[in-house]
Design an enzyme around this catalytic site. Structure first.
Site, PDB file in Angstrom:
ATOM      1  N   GLY A   1       8.391  -2.147   7.969  1.00  0.00           N
ATOM      2  CA  GLY A   1       7.108  -1.978   8.655  1.00  0.00           C
ATOM      3  C   GLY A   1       7.249  -2.281  10.134  1.00  0.00           C
ATOM      4  O   GLY A   1       8.181  -2.995  10.540  1.00  0.00           O
ATOM      5  N   ALA A   2       6.349  -1.702  10.932  1.00  0.00           N
ATOM      6  CA  ALA A   2       6.435  -1.903  12.386  1.00  0.00           C
ATOM      7  C   ALA A   2       5.050  -1.989  13.016  1.00  0.00           C
ATOM      8  O   ALA A   2       4.852  -1.591  14.160  1.00  0.00           O
ATOM      9  CB  ALA A   2       7.255  -0.775  13.019  1.00  0.00           C
TER      10      ALA A   2
ATOM     11  N   SER B   1     -12.245 -12.803   3.183  1.00  0.00           N
ATOM     12  CA  SER B   1     -11.356 -13.767   3.844  1.00  0.00           C
ATOM     13  C   SER B   1     -11.359 -15.126   3.141  1.00  0.00           C
ATOM     14  O   SER B   1     -12.412 -15.652   2.786  1.00  0.00           O
ATOM     15  CB  SER B   1     -11.769 -13.949   5.303  1.00  0.00           C
ATOM     16  OG  SER B   1     -11.009 -14.994   5.879  1.00  0.00           O
TER      17      SER B   1
ATOM     18  N   SER C   1     -10.128 -17.692   4.731  1.00  0.00           N
ATOM     19  CA  SER C   1     -10.076 -18.668   5.819  1.00  0.00           C
ATOM     20  C   SER C   1     -11.210 -19.694   5.771  1.00  0.00           C
ATOM     21  O   SER C   1     -10.963 -20.884   5.990  1.00  0.00           O
ATOM     22  CB  SER C   1     -10.069 -17.958   7.175  1.00  0.00           C
ATOM     23  OG  SER C   1      -8.843 -17.301   7.348  1.00  0.00           O
TER      24      SER C   1
ATOM     25  N   LYS D   1      -8.056  -7.202  16.139  1.00  0.00           N
ATOM     26  CA  LYS D   1      -6.937  -7.916  16.762  1.00  0.00           C
ATOM     27  C   LYS D   1      -6.465  -7.338  18.108  1.00  0.00           C
ATOM     28  O   LYS D   1      -5.940  -8.064  18.940  1.00  0.00           O
ATOM     29  CB  LYS D   1      -5.757  -7.994  15.791  1.00  0.00           C
ATOM     30  CG  LYS D   1      -5.983  -8.992  14.687  1.00  0.00           C
ATOM     31  CD  LYS D   1      -4.737  -9.186  13.864  1.00  0.00           C
ATOM     32  CE  LYS D   1      -4.875 -10.414  12.990  1.00  0.00           C
ATOM     33  NZ  LYS D   1      -3.644 -10.758  12.308  1.00  0.00           N
TER      34      LYS D   1
ATOM     35  N   GLY E   1       1.380  -4.594  13.567  1.00  0.00           N
ATOM     36  CA  GLY E   1       1.144  -5.894  14.196  1.00  0.00           C
ATOM     37  C   GLY E   1       1.805  -7.031  13.428  1.00  0.00           C
ATOM     38  O   GLY E   1       2.369  -7.952  14.036  1.00  0.00           O
TER      39      GLY E   1
ATOM     40  N   ILE F   1       4.185 -10.442   3.463  1.00  0.00           N
ATOM     41  CA  ILE F   1       3.102 -11.103   4.202  1.00  0.00           C
ATOM     42  C   ILE F   1       1.751 -10.838   3.529  1.00  0.00           C
ATOM     43  O   ILE F   1       0.735 -11.342   3.960  1.00  0.00           O
ATOM     44  CB  ILE F   1       3.094 -10.757   5.715  1.00  0.00           C
ATOM     45  CG1 ILE F   1       2.725  -9.296   5.979  1.00  0.00           C
ATOM     46  CG2 ILE F   1       4.429 -11.095   6.345  1.00  0.00           C
ATOM     47  CD1 ILE F   1       2.468  -9.015   7.472  1.00  0.00           C
TER      48      ILE F   1
ATOM     49  N   THR G   1      -9.705 -10.921  12.919  1.00  0.00           N
ATOM     50  CA  THR G   1      -8.901 -10.183  11.949  1.00  0.00           C
ATOM     51  C   THR G   1      -9.293  -8.715  11.986  1.00  0.00           C
ATOM     52  O   THR G   1     -10.077  -8.291  12.847  1.00  0.00           O
ATOM     53  CB  THR G   1      -9.031 -10.844  10.549  1.00  0.00           C
ATOM     54  OG1 THR G   1      -8.112 -10.202   9.672  1.00  0.00           O
ATOM     55  CG2 THR G   1     -10.436 -10.727   9.968  1.00  0.00           C
TER      56      THR G   1
HETATM   57  P1  ATR Z   1      -0.732  -4.436  10.663  1.00  0.00           P
HETATM   58  O1  ATR Z   1      -1.165  -4.645  12.068  1.00  0.00           O
HETATM   59  O2  ATR Z   1      -1.552  -5.185   9.659  1.00  0.00           O
HETATM   60  O3  ATR Z   1       0.752  -4.634  10.461  1.00  0.00           O
HETATM   61  P2  ATR Z   1      -0.621  -1.568  10.921  1.00  0.00           P
HETATM   62  O4  ATR Z   1      -0.379  -1.648  12.373  1.00  0.00           O
HETATM   63  O5  ATR Z   1      -1.591  -0.545  10.410  1.00  0.00           O
HETATM   64  O6  ATR Z   1      -1.110  -2.931  10.301  1.00  0.00           O
HETATM   65  O7  ATR Z   1       0.792  -1.370  10.181  1.00  0.00           O
HETATM   66  C1  ATR Z   1       0.895  -1.054   8.848  1.00  0.00           C
HETATM   67  C2  ATR Z   1       2.370  -0.855   8.501  1.00  0.00           C
HETATM   68  O8  ATR Z   1       2.437  -0.384   7.142  1.00  0.00           O
HETATM   69  C3  ATR Z   1       3.053   0.207   9.337  1.00  0.00           C
HETATM   70  O9  ATR Z   1       4.414  -0.130   9.484  1.00  0.00           O
HETATM   71  C4  ATR Z   1       2.892   1.449   8.462  1.00  0.00           C
HETATM   72  O10 ATR Z   1       3.838   2.464   8.726  1.00  0.00           O
HETATM   73  P3  ATR Z   1       3.565   3.543   9.901  1.00  0.00           P
HETATM   74  O11 ATR Z   1       3.901   2.840  11.191  1.00  0.00           O
HETATM   75  O12 ATR Z   1       4.453   4.674   9.594  1.00  0.00           O
HETATM   76  O13 ATR Z   1       2.090   3.907   9.794  1.00  0.00           O
HETATM   77  C5  ATR Z   1       3.133   0.860   7.115  1.00  0.00           C
HETATM   78  N1  ATR Z   1       2.614   1.677   6.029  1.00  0.00           N
HETATM   79  C6  ATR Z   1       1.324   1.848   5.653  1.00  0.00           C
HETATM   80  N2  ATR Z   1       1.235   2.665   4.579  1.00  0.00           N
HETATM   81  C7  ATR Z   1       2.508   3.022   4.259  1.00  0.00           C
HETATM   82  C8  ATR Z   1       3.103   3.835   3.236  1.00  0.00           C
HETATM   83  N3  ATR Z   1       2.362   4.455   2.310  1.00  0.00           N
HETATM   84  N4  ATR Z   1       4.450   3.943   3.221  1.00  0.00           N
HETATM   85  C9  ATR Z   1       5.207   3.327   4.130  1.00  0.00           C
HETATM   86  N5  ATR Z   1       4.730   2.541   5.124  1.00  0.00           N
HETATM   87  C10 ATR Z   1       3.394   2.390   5.187  1.00  0.00           C
END
Ligand code: ATR
Length: 280
Positions: free
Chosen positions: A134-135, A20, A22, A71, A137, A223, A67
């Site tokens: 992405g979807a 980190s 931070s 979270k 956190g 990010i 972190t």
């Molecule tokens: P955070 O809270 O840090 O955003 P997370 O909840 O694990 O972490 O989310 C990671 C994001 O990266 C998700 O959108 C994940 O897609 P899934 O919801 O399908 O898991 C995406 N992600 C991680 N590895 C990926 C990959 N190889 N290809 C596409 N999307 C990926």
């Protein structure tokens, strides 16, 4: 408020946590403001999170950031979670109140929006469609912030469509969920694209997306801050798009935390940014 007769304490709880940046940032602010205090990395195993958080008040901590992987779990341990963190579904910051109770909030949303505003003056969320990849956190914090900034159309593309749909359903308004297969086409006519997936992070595969449809006028943001320029940002910059990396989000999310802990809103200076950049 800050008291000169007290040694101020805050930190970040994570597992692992030593990567980190931070502590560097917060300790810069203690120095800058001439305050006696320290911000420490706290390596806390998941099973000890509750005990660690409950120990903050007796130890005299003003609060901590939380972190990965804490979270979500920390949200269940603190006594009160504000509306913003509830909407995002995670907390990033814990504030120890004078009566010893713990309040949870999420500053990631503030960090993202203020970083973009700081680095791209004149940026507006309502300038055109925004694609959020992405979807998780991180995506939730970004989507919430963009919606608050009056974005008119947010296209959330995720490998697991159900998670994107979840955000669209919960937040409503301008958010639309799109399947992963449509990620390349989703960029058509976009004014901005944000990568919130872990793809491109050090040790992870690059984000698999073709940028051909992305207008050259669009702003590309990530990010992720390790590396400072992900393959996605490098590709966007290479074709002429403006870019913003994830470091500004990290730096800016520290400001509201300080305000809550010590009553001071510190500045994200060029000096601070350069100092952190040199370590990445
Ligand atoms: P955070 O809270 O840090 O955003 P997370 O909840 O694990 O972490 O989310 C990671 C994001 O990266 C998700 O959108 C994940 O897609 P899934 O919801 O399908 O898991 C995406 N992600 C991680 N590895 C990926 C990959 N190889 N290809 C596409 N999307 C990926």
């Amino acid at each position: 408020m800050a008291h000169s007769d007290r040694f101020l304490l805050a930190g970040v709880m994570g597992w692992p946590v030593m990567h980190s940046r931070s502590p560097m940032m917060h300790n810069y602010w203690f120095k800058k403001h001439g305050l006696a205090g320290s911000y420490v990395p706290l390596a806390i195993r998941p099973e000890r999170l509750a005990a660690a958080l409950h120990g903050l008040h007796p130890l005299g901590f003003a609060g901590v950031n939380v972190t990965i992987p804490h979270k979500l779990e920390a949200m269940k341990i603190v006594h009160e979670v504000d509306a913003l963190a509830k909407s995002i579904g995670a907390i990033s910051c814990v504030i120890v109140r004078s009566d010893g109770s713990l309040a949870g909030t999420n500053n990631d949303c503030y960090g993202f929006i203020h970083a973009v505003k700081q680095e791209q003056p004149g940026w507006r969320a309502d300038a055109g469609p925004i694609v959020v990849i992405g979807a998780g956190g991180g995506s939730r914090a970004v989507c919430y912030g963009l919606a608050q900034e009056s974005a008119r159309e947010i296209r959330v593309v995720n490998r697991t469509l159900a998670r994107a749909k979840g955000i669209a359903q919960e937040f409503g308004g301008p958010i639309r969920a799109l399947p992963w297969e449509q990620r390349h086409e989703a960029l058509e006519g976009a004014a901005m694209v944000v990568n919130t997936t872990s793809c491109g992070m050090v040790g992870q595969p690059a984000l698999d997306i073709k940028l051909d449809k992305l207008p050259k006028s669009a702003l590309a943001t990530d990010i992720i801050y390790i590396p400072l320029e992900t393959p996605f940002l490098a590709a966007a910059r290479g074709r002429g798009n403006r870019t913003v990396n994830g470091l500004g989000m990290l730096l800016n999310q520290g400001r509201p935390a300080w305000k809550a802990w010590f009553g001071i809103e510190p500045e994200v200076t060029a000096e601070l940014r350069a100092m952190v950049e040199r370590t990445i």
